[in-house]
Design an enzyme around this catalytic site. Sequence first.
Site, mmCIF file in Angstrom:
data_model
loop_
_atom_site.group_PDB
_atom_site.id
_atom_site.type_symbol
_atom_site.label_atom_id
_atom_site.label_comp_id
_atom_site.label_asym_id
_atom_site.label_seq_id
_atom_site.Cartn_x
_atom_site.Cartn_y
_atom_site.Cartn_z
ATOM 1 N N SER A 143 0.864 -1.174 0.000
ATOM 2 C CA SER A 143 0.000 0.000 0.000
ATOM 3 C C SER A 143 0.897 1.219 0.000
ATOM 4 O O SER A 143 2.083 1.136 0.338
ATOM 5 C CB SER A 143 -0.863 -0.010 1.272
ATOM 6 N N TYR A 156 -2.287 -1.361 10.440
ATOM 7 C CA TYR A 156 -2.204 -1.486 8.985
ATOM 8 C C TYR A 156 -0.870 -0.957 8.467
ATOM 9 O O TYR A 156 -0.206 -1.605 7.644
ATOM 10 C CB TYR A 156 -3.368 -0.709 8.357
#
Length: 261
Positions: A143, A156
């Site tokens: 990401s 995350y």
Amino acid sequence: MFLKGKTALVTGSTSGIGLAYAKALAAEGAAVMINGFGDAQTIERERAQLTEASGAQALYSDADMSDPQAIAAMVQRCAEELGGPDIVISNAGIQHVSPVDQFPVDRWDAIIAINLSSTFHLMRAAVPLMRAKGWGRIITTASAHSLVASPNKSAYVAAKHGVVGLTKSVALEAAKTGVTVNCISPGYVWTPLVENQIPDTMRTRGLTRDQVINDVLLAAQPTKQFVQPEQVAALALFLCRDEAAQITGANLSVDGGWTAA
């Protein structure tokens, strides 16, 4: 169809980016094993379409990415029923947003298990099979948060940073074996998951749809455009080509310029 005779295993692939990966690989002739959760009829329809597209077999595994034994069994089943896997794409992921002092411990553990540890277990099971063939492609989906942080996403961000470190380390281990290991880091990708967030954000923040898209979701992306799943899949497809044999240990951004600054 340059992947004819190859087998790909893609986790988190019953929708979104993962399904785009599977479709791109099948379109080039790869046999594909998809994995994830969802409506059984929808998954079966997608599996059948992958078979039709590739002219090869497609299978579905409901292996839980938080269970190391289930992951190992999935890789073994892929090897026994499809051959390979020659290509592994680790894509399964979950999210939870909360300040660190209020972050539920069980959510932290689940995010680390599914977003990071599952990638380790996949690599651990797949690398020996690829090494034996002298060819393999491992691709991890990280990401923009593998490079930059956002508040309230501690688990995350930690997991995605970890995925990049794991990718680089295994790339070095496999450097002389014909196996490449790379990471793709998308920004905001237009998926049903993202689209479904818009009405709630409109209500809670009193914003219009365009304001939510431009000022909230795409605030960090200079292009002010969502990444499309097919664009991420196209990069993964290139990494599977022989022309990409010297790309390994890389973290490749597809984020509309988010991490350029």
